[in-house]
Design an enzyme around this catalytic site. Structure first.
Site: not given
Ligand code: AG3
Length: 283
Positions: A66, A142, A160
């Protein structure tokens, strides 16, 4: 030492290898309208959020993700006022953006209301009250349609998202990237998560190409999130500004000091270094 009698959560993102987490308690589990959601307690990483069997965030290492998805573009730009976050339902990116007192408004567009509600309930330290900040507006919608239709303009867009499987797939498209560019101010910056490049080469490479085709300045940069296993996590940078990425260390330092925020991972030195990529990522 035997593992008998212990419960484990295996991540299924990569076909031929996996990591798994010891579960001390399943805190919540459900199938939302969009994805399978699990929040569980572990001995080392604290509470963990997984969506569709992919680890999204843990109490122990969320800061490395973050802070880098927020502070790097904000401090590189220098005068961000209006931010759009697409996804980010756990509220971690929102929390870190709002640490900058100069930010006037953060619009967050998340498709899955359940992620926002359940994370506030069971992982409250991640948003840390950010949804209640008068500068934040949550829209359940969306992201692709929102960006197409909005009249608002932004200095920074942060995507994100989950990986490009499931509900996030449309966010990894030329169409979405160029729609985002249209709603950015002339010196605006677009940031997106683009996988762990060592094991998801395609994702990082395609993201980089798409960013180069659409933005005046394109790059990938790195962070290390231990629970995003198998190497560096890659973040994509697309900017209308051609100078923000090369903001020098003294400027970054003085902006960071003026912002007066505590960090766990981000430092101005890491900010400068994170754009240096290993040779295997020189696509
Ligand atoms: N979103 C991204 C997670 C990615 C996980 N993928 C991976 N290990 N390739 C995170 C959300 C946090 N706010």
């Amino acid at each position: 030492m035997t593992n008998e009698g212990l419960n484990w959560y295996p991540e299924t993102l990569h076909g031929s290898f996996q990591q798994r987490f010891q579960i001390t308690e399943i805190i919540y589990q459900s199938k939302t309208e969009y994805q399978d959601l699990v929040i569980f307690e572990t001995p080392f990483f604290g509470r963990v959020l997984a969506l569709d069997n992919v680890i999204q965030t843990t109490e122990r290492d969320e800061a490395a993700y973050h802070e880098m998805i927020t502070h790097v573009p904000i401090l590189a730009h220098g005068s961000v006022k209006d931010v759009l976050i697409i996804g980010g339902g756990d509220g971690g990116a929102l929390r870190d953006v709002l640490k900058h007192s100069a930010i006037k408004k953060v619009t967050m567009v998340e498709i899955d209301r359940n992620v926002v509600e359940l994370c506030q309930k069971f992982l409250p330290s991640i948003s840390d009250g950010a949804f209640g900040d008068p500068r934040s507006e949550l829209i359940i919608a969306d992201g692709l349609s929102f960006v197409k239709e909005t009249d608002q303009r932004f200095d920074l867009i942060i995507v994100d998202s989950t990986d490009p499987i499931g509900p996030s797939l449309p966010l990894f498209s030329d169409e979405f990237y160029s729609d985002c560019r249209k709603v950015l101010r002339p010196d605006g910056i677009f940031i997106c998560q683009s996988g762990v490049s060592f094991v998801q080469k395609d994702e990082a490479q395609k993201t980089h190409k798409r960013l180069k085709d659409i933005y005046e300045d394109a790059a990938l940069y790195l962070t290390v999130v231990p629970t995003y296993a198998f190497g560096f996590m890659t973040l994509g940078w697309g900017a209308r500004s051609t100078t923000a990425r090369s903001t020098d260390i003294n400027t970054v330092c003085s902006r960071f000091n003026a912002a007066n925020i505590d960090t766990h991972y981000y430092t101005p030195e890491i900010h400068i270094a994170c754009f240096s990529l290993p040779a295997y990522m020189h696509y």
